[in-house]
Each structure stands twice: as C-alpha cells, then as structure tokens.
Write an enzyme that holds these catalytic residues in place. Structure first.
Site, PDB file in Angstrom:
ATOM      1  N   GLY A   1      -4.699   8.564   5.440  1.00  0.00           N
ATOM      2  CA  GLY A   1      -3.581   9.410   5.909  1.00  0.00           C
ATOM      3  C   GLY A   1      -2.405   9.636   5.023  1.00  0.00           C
ATOM      4  O   GLY A   1      -2.098  10.798   4.694  1.00  0.00           O
TER       5      GLY A   1
ATOM      6  N   ARG B   1       2.808   6.004  -3.249  1.00  0.00           N
ATOM      7  CA  ARG B   1       3.919   6.703  -3.817  1.00  0.00           C
ATOM      8  C   ARG B   1       4.175   6.518  -5.121  1.00  0.00           C
ATOM      9  O   ARG B   1       4.564   7.361  -5.945  1.00  0.00           O
ATOM     10  CB  ARG B   1       5.270   6.119  -3.200  1.00  0.00           C
ATOM     11  CG  ARG B   1       5.478   6.819  -1.657  1.00  0.00           C
ATOM     12  CD  ARG B   1       6.240   5.876  -0.796  1.00  0.00           C
ATOM     13  NE  ARG B   1       6.396   6.355   0.613  1.00  0.00           N
ATOM     14  CZ  ARG B   1       5.633   6.360   1.590  1.00  0.00           C
ATOM     15  NH1 ARG B   1       4.418   5.633   1.431  1.00  0.00           N
ATOM     16  NH2 ARG B   1       5.843   6.588   2.821  1.00  0.00           N
TER      17      ARG B   1
ATOM     18  N   LYS C   1       1.002  -1.072   0.012  1.00  0.00           N
ATOM     19  CA  LYS C   1       0.151   0.072   0.099  1.00  0.00           C
ATOM     20  C   LYS C   1       0.899   1.187  -0.149  1.00  0.00           C
ATOM     21  O   LYS C   1       0.620   2.084  -0.747  1.00  0.00           O
ATOM     22  CB  LYS C   1      -0.941  -0.008   1.155  1.00  0.00           C
ATOM     23  CG  LYS C   1      -1.964   0.888   1.495  1.00  0.00           C
ATOM     24  CD  LYS C   1      -3.079   0.364   2.416  1.00  0.00           C
ATOM     25  CE  LYS C   1      -2.867   0.685   3.796  1.00  0.00           C
ATOM     26  NZ  LYS C   1      -2.753   2.203   4.257  1.00  0.00           N
ATOM     27  N   SER C   2       1.997   1.182   0.977  1.00  0.00           N
ATOM     28  CA  SER C   2       2.970   2.422   0.639  1.00  0.00           C
ATOM     29  C   SER C   2       3.441   2.493  -0.476  1.00  0.00           C
ATOM     30  O   SER C   2       3.583   3.832  -0.889  1.00  0.00           O
ATOM     31  CB  SER C   2       3.963   2.471   2.044  1.00  0.00           C
ATOM     32  OG  SER C   2       3.550   2.288   3.213  1.00  0.00           O
TER      33      SER C   2
ATOM     34  N   ASP D   1       2.778  -0.567  11.901  1.00  0.00           N
ATOM     35  CA  ASP D   1       1.534  -1.155  11.582  1.00  0.00           C
ATOM     36  C   ASP D   1       1.211  -2.351  12.274  1.00  0.00           C
ATOM     37  O   ASP D   1      -0.089  -3.064  11.978  1.00  0.00           O
ATOM     38  CB  ASP D   1       1.401  -0.902  10.147  1.00  0.00           C
ATOM     39  CG  ASP D   1       1.107   0.606   9.584  1.00  0.00           C
ATOM     40  OD1 ASP D   1       0.688   1.411  10.556  1.00  0.00           O
ATOM     41  OD2 ASP D   1       1.537   0.915   8.537  1.00  0.00           O
TER      42      ASP D   1
HETATM   43  C1  S3P Z   1       2.823   5.058   6.049  1.00  0.00           C
HETATM   44  C2  S3P Z   1       3.404   5.601   7.234  1.00  0.00           C
HETATM   45  C3  S3P Z   1       2.965   5.202   8.770  1.00  0.00           C
HETATM   46  C4  S3P Z   1       1.917   4.000   8.597  1.00  0.00           C
HETATM   47  C5  S3P Z   1       1.207   4.139   7.586  1.00  0.00           C
HETATM   48  C6  S3P Z   1       1.458   4.299   6.164  1.00  0.00           C
HETATM   49  C7  S3P Z   1       3.281   5.514   4.683  1.00  0.00           C
HETATM   50  O1  S3P Z   1       2.464   6.292   9.064  1.00  0.00           O
HETATM   51  O2  S3P Z   1       1.457   3.928   9.951  1.00  0.00           O
HETATM   52  O3  S3P Z   1       0.085   3.260   7.498  1.00  0.00           O
HETATM   53  O4  S3P Z   1       2.947   5.123   3.746  1.00  0.00           O
HETATM   54  O5  S3P Z   1       4.166   6.473   4.981  1.00  0.00           O
HETATM   55  P1  S3P Z   1       3.141   7.491  10.086  1.00  0.00           P
HETATM   56  O6  S3P Z   1       4.009   8.096   8.884  1.00  0.00           O
HETATM   57  O7  S3P Z   1       2.020   8.408  10.360  1.00  0.00           O
HETATM   58  O8  S3P Z   1       4.076   6.713  11.106  1.00  0.00           O
END
Ligand code: S3P
Length: 431
Positions: free
Chosen positions: A93, A26, A21-22, A313
């Site tokens: 987020g 990106r 997912k991350s 996570d």
């Molecule tokens: C993420 C960073 C983390 C993680 C989130 C995904 C990312 O959050 O908890 O699920 O993709 O950069 P934080 O940067 O708020 O710790």
C-alpha cells in the site's frame, strides 16, 4: 510454505532487526526526485520495499543495490520516464499511495496495480486529494480500488483534512505538494508517523508542523546519506514474545524509536511490561536505540482510537498479549485494521479462538479475557505478513506443535523471520 513452532519456548539473546520498512520506502521515493545521488544504508529487505525499487526502475530511475546498501540517482525534480508497462506495487500500500503522490505532478501516463490483496484496498483516500490538486487519477468502484490510472498535471497546493488518520495519505499529499504551486497543508485527525516530514526536512525542504497540521512548500530535495534504523514494527513481534514467554530476556539493538512509532511500547507499559531502554541516540534525523525486554506479568488494558493510530501495525499483538494478561482488554476504534493487507480484526479473532482464547469480535475491535492457556493449533496467515509472524509468536506460547500455513507471506516485511527466532532459541522450522 509452512512454519512449525514447538511450544512453549522462550526467547533469549541479542538481535538487530532489519531496516525500517516505512523509512526505506520514503528513502527510495524521496531519493528518486532529489538532486544528486542518495546513498542509503540499512535499507529494508522486505518484499514491499523491493516493490518500491522495481516501480522506480520501471519509471527509469537508476538504482544500484548491494544487499542493504542502495544508491539512487535522483531526477532533481524532473519527470520520470513514461513506463512502457503496467507498474506493479505487489502487496505494498505504501508503494502505491506514496508512489501516486510523486506521479501526480509528472506529465506522464501510468497504470499502477498490485496483487489480489492490494487490488481490494481503498484508494479513494488518495484519489480525492490528488484530484483536487489537479491530477487526473481514477480507480475502480466506490472505493477507487487499483488498478489506478494516473496522468499527472500542473498541481496547485491545497489545504486538506483527510477523513482517516493515515500516514500514507498525508505523505502522498505532501509528496505531490513538492511540485505544486504554493503551499500544501494536511490537517490530521490524529498524529500519524512523521517519517516523511523528518526526511523532507533532512533533505532541505521547508516543512512546518503546527499541532496535527503539516505544511510543505514546493522545492527540489537535496541528495543525502540516509542510515535506516531497525523496524519497530518488526521488533514488536520479538518484544511480544519476550514479554509473554516465561524465561525470556532479549536485547533488541539499533531499533527506530521515533515517538510516532512507539505507541506500542506505551500501551505495553500500561499493561505492566518490563521494557528497559538501554541506550538512545538522537543523532541523525530519526532516533534509535537498544531495548531490553523480559518476561513480565501483564494486566489488561483499554486501547482507544488514538492508541490505535499510534500503534496501527501492532494492535493485533496487543490482542495476543491480552490472552496472557489479567482482566478484560478492550480494543476500540480499530476499524482501519479491516482495510489492511487482510481484515486483521476478523483474522486475529478467528486465530485466537482456534488457540483457545476467550475473545469477542466487535465492529471496530475486540474484547479479550485473560489470562488463558493457549493450545497448539493450525493457523493461516491469510496472506498477511503480520498475521503470519503473530501466529509464530502464538506458537511459542501454546503447548505442542503450532503450524502456520502461508508462512511465505512473512517475507513481505521480514524475510528470514524464522532464522531470527531460531537464533533466539525458538524451536521453529519452516519449509
Ligand atoms: C504506513 C502507514 C500505515 C501502516 C503501514 C505503513 C506508512 O498505514 O499501517 O504499514 O509507511 O506510511 P496507513 O497510513 O494506511 O494507516
């Protein structure tokens, strides 16, 4: 929607988890400002990543999607179009924080909001540095909660030390730095996932890493092909099930093994977990490989703030596994978990208590005394994908029928998770 798991059960077989997912967020965001067409394979099916694609489309970016294959036409560093409506980041987020990093340099006005959970999350952590760079960006209340109103400006590079170790904050600043005058440096409190730095480099940017400092120079990114590996944070649920459920043996293929994402495996090793690395490939810009997990006798572990950053996570899964481990597990320095999609400390402690575990909540973590037999319970996801999936794993350990309400939230990161579990022999139904 609810899921019912009839435990105890084991997981057996082979599986590939959906794309990370991350990395998918990106790939879409960096692709959208690259010079040319980015072709992405293995793009995550997560609801969160769909939110990123929708936000980009609303900004005029041309995207073609065929399942996990995506083509994005980049703007070559030029501005997106001004959106006619409010942008919706849904539950994500990463969409909001990294998206604002890109918007910060564009001479357009945008409002970005999200669902109830996202509207309660603190955005000051990105508002402050993006303002220092010259963007006009505002949120609500003391924590700067969404909706955010943003008008990009002529940005200047900054050197910034965030108060919190967060890959999202680091990435928002680095993305803004792509279009700023001069260099932009982020000094991190502790190393966070480095997918942004790796992808920027892969796309031709100059990225300098020195300890926990990262510096980027302004540039236009080149369009590239990106093959997204499987998501370690999704695999984590299957790894936890494999370790904790007697009779389990499961192989997880093509999973991302970026060292900034394997903190969970390190903690598990300290707990005595039997995890074998069957194969590892360093080809491309992100390492990946195959893991084999089998049921193991676990022992308690001390989890510190640095561990928490490296397994942000997955920490709640350590708490669930601690109920099966010999001794007292202490999790400290985890107060960031209270600011995720839900208060994950509170939700985890309450759920574990319903299952019959011996747990004490602390302001920044919890203590769990194991081993302990879990009993079936009715547990709610708290509208949090990771809690939904964790409670299904708890259901595999508990004797009887465990019900997870609010199951639909699992699709925020792993649509069809119940199907994945069924394919490994878990007695689960959802509807
Ligand atoms: C993420 C960073 C983390 C993680 C989130 C995904 C990312 O959050 O908890 O699920 O993709 O950069 P934080 O940067 O708020 O710790």
């Amino acid at each position: 929607m609810r899921a019912e798991v009839n435990g105890p059960c084991a997981v057996n077989g082979e599986i590939s988890v959906p794309g990370d997912k991350s990395i998918s967020h990106r790939a879409a965001l960096l692709g959208s400002v690259s010079d040319g067409i980015c072709r992405i394979t293995g793009f995550s099916p997560a609801g969160d990543c769909a939110s990123t694609l929708e936000v980009l489309r609303a900004l005029g970016v041309k995207i073609r999607r065929d399942g996990s294959d995506i083509e994005i036409e980049g703007t070559a560093g030029r501005s997106f179009g001004e959106p006619v409506d409010v942008l919706d980041a849904g539950n994500s987020g990463t969409t909001m924080r990294l998206g604002c990093g890109l918007l910060a340099s564009m001479p357009i006005q945008a409002i970005i909001t999200g669902d109830e959970s996202l509207r309660a999350r603190p955005m000051n952590r990105i508002i402050k540095p993006l303002k220092l760079m010259g963007a006009d960006i505002n949120g609500n209340g003391e924590s700067g909660c969404p909706p955010l109103e943003i008008r990009g400006g002529d940005l200047r590079g900054i050197e910034y030390s965030p108060d919190v170790a967060s890959a999202q904050v680091k990435s928002a600043i680095l993305l803004a730095g792509l279009q700023a005058s001069g260099r932009t440096t982020v000094n991190e409190k502790a190393p966070t996932r480095d997918h942004t730095e790796r992808m920027l480099r892969h796309m031709g940017a100059s990225v300098l890493c020195d300890g926990t400092s990262v510096t980027v120079k302004p540039c236009v990114l080149s369009a590239v092909k990106l093959e997204v590996p499987g998501d370690m944070s999704s695999a984590a649920f299957l790894i936890a099930a494999g370790l904790a459920c007697p009779g389990s043996s499961v192989k997880i293929k093509n999973v991302g093994l970026n060292p900034s994402r394997t903190g969970f495996l390190e903690i598990l090793r300290r707990m005595g977990a039997g995890i074998e690395l069957l194969e590892r490939s360093e080809e491309g810009w992100e390492p990946r490989g195959t893991l084999k997990v089998k049921h193991s006798r676990l022992k308690a572990v001390d989890v510190t703030d640095v561990d928490v950053v490296a397994a942000i996570d997955e920490v709640m899964l350590i708490a669930l596994l601690a109920t099966q481990a010999e001794g007292v597990t202490r999790i400290r320095g985890a107060s960031e978990l209270r600011k995720k999609e839900s208060d994950r400390i509170d939700g985890t402690v309450k759920g574990l208590i319903s299952l019959g575990a011996r747990v004490n909540e602390t302001p920044d973590g919890m203590e769990i005394k194991g081993p302990c037999e879990l009993g079936a319970a009715v547990l709610d996801s708290n509208r949090d994908h990771r809690l939904a999936m964790m409670w299904s794993v708890a259901g595999m350990l508990a004797k009887g029928k465990t019900v997870v309400t609010g199951w639909e939230w699992a699709s925020v990161s792993y649509p069809g998770f119940e199907g994945a579990l069924s394919s490994l022999g878990v007695n689960i139904s959802a509807g």
